[in-house]
Design a protein around this motif. Sequence first.
Motif, short mmCIF file in Angstrom:
data_model
loop_
_atom_site.label_atom_id
_atom_site.label_comp_id
_atom_site.label_asym_id
_atom_site.label_seq_id
_atom_site.Cartn_x
_atom_site.Cartn_y
_atom_site.Cartn_z
N SER A 1 -5.39 -0.06 -10.96
CA SER A 1 -5.46 0.41 -9.57
C SER A 1 -4.09 0.87 -9.07
CB SER A 1 -6.00 -0.72 -8.67
OG SER A 1 -5.16 -1.86 -8.73
N LYS B 1 -3.35 3.26 -5.91
CA LYS B 1 -3.52 2.81 -4.53
C LYS B 1 -2.26 2.17 -3.96
CE LYS B 1 -8.47 1.76 -5.05
NZ LYS B 1 -9.48 0.68 -4.93
N GLU C 1 -4.57 -3.58 0.29
CA GLU C 1 -4.88 -2.19 0.57
C GLU C 1 -5.09 -1.93 2.06
OE1 GLU C 1 -7.98 1.28 -1.03
OE2 GLU C 1 -8.19 -0.81 -1.69
N ARG D 1 0.84 -1.19 0.00
CA ARG D 1 0.00 0.00 0.00
C ARG D 1 0.88 1.25 0.00
NH1 ARG D 1 -0.14 -1.14 5.64
NH2 ARG D 1 0.41 0.78 6.81
#
Length: 321
Positions: A262, A265, A246, A186
């Motif tokens: 994505s 993120k 995440e 993350r």
Amino acid sequence: MTRTRLEDLDLNLIVTLHWLLTEQSVTRAAARLDVSQPTVSHALGRLRDLLGDPLLIKSGRTMLATKKAEALQPRVAEIVDRMRDLLLEEESFDPANQSGRFRIAVIDSVGAVVIRAWQKAVQPDAPNLELDILQPAVPQAQDLIAGKIDAIILPEPKMLQLPPGVNVDEFVQRPIFEEHYVTAVRRDHPLANGMDIESYVKADHILINPEGLDVGAVDQVLHAAGMKRRIAFRTETFLLALEVLENSDCVLTAPATLFNFSRGKFSIFDCPVKVPSFKLFIGWHPNWTHDPQHRWVRERLIAEMIRMAENCSLSGGPRAS
């Protein structure tokens, strides 16, 4: 021995034989032919007399093909394919007025790429066509060999463990792009700026394994080097792994396509473990090769997925983000 003349043969029997050998079921063959089960049973009796062989033999609740039937199957399939070519030779295809479904079996990470490619290259010109995304699981195998699934996308070596008698190598296959592994955490992870092999091994990891095994490709490489990582989470689906990534301190090493939509993120970088890359292939039953709709859809999908691979970092070296 009296020979049967071609002129005396009901050519519908060839198509019936094709579906009987493909489905190995009178009921399913009847469904494919859109006729009653007794009609197919009667045709099977005629075929047995004509060919001098039982062709299909009951074994419990299933039917097994005889050796002669197994030998006949590819030749009959080729005959039916040529018959289709003849009938479809002059058939035109109008995408704007075409309806129906196109069914693709694909793992969920690549499924997202297929959907984007469909929206870009197929949907604008064929708005009435529907896309079905299916998991390439064993229960889908019969639909795949029967041609009920239009295409399958899978890596080499193949991830799908098909039952005996189902050979994906018999399908038409085309490479799409080469996939490579990257490592991600993350954005605010303590190791978000990268990690060496020591910190990598010490971290908690997420394992994605569609076959439900205890270890994956990374663990095999580590084992060969005398190392081992700690797996904190295991999942059979790729998208669930993103949810864990995440919301945890875990590290995820996975094919780069998983992160293509994505990237904001996560922090993504070269994997400290050199896991071999692999190619993704699209495959389809030979019966679909010359079908106008199938050809139009697959050519557009393949071209767009290749374009995405070239322009969106789906292939080649990973990029930090």
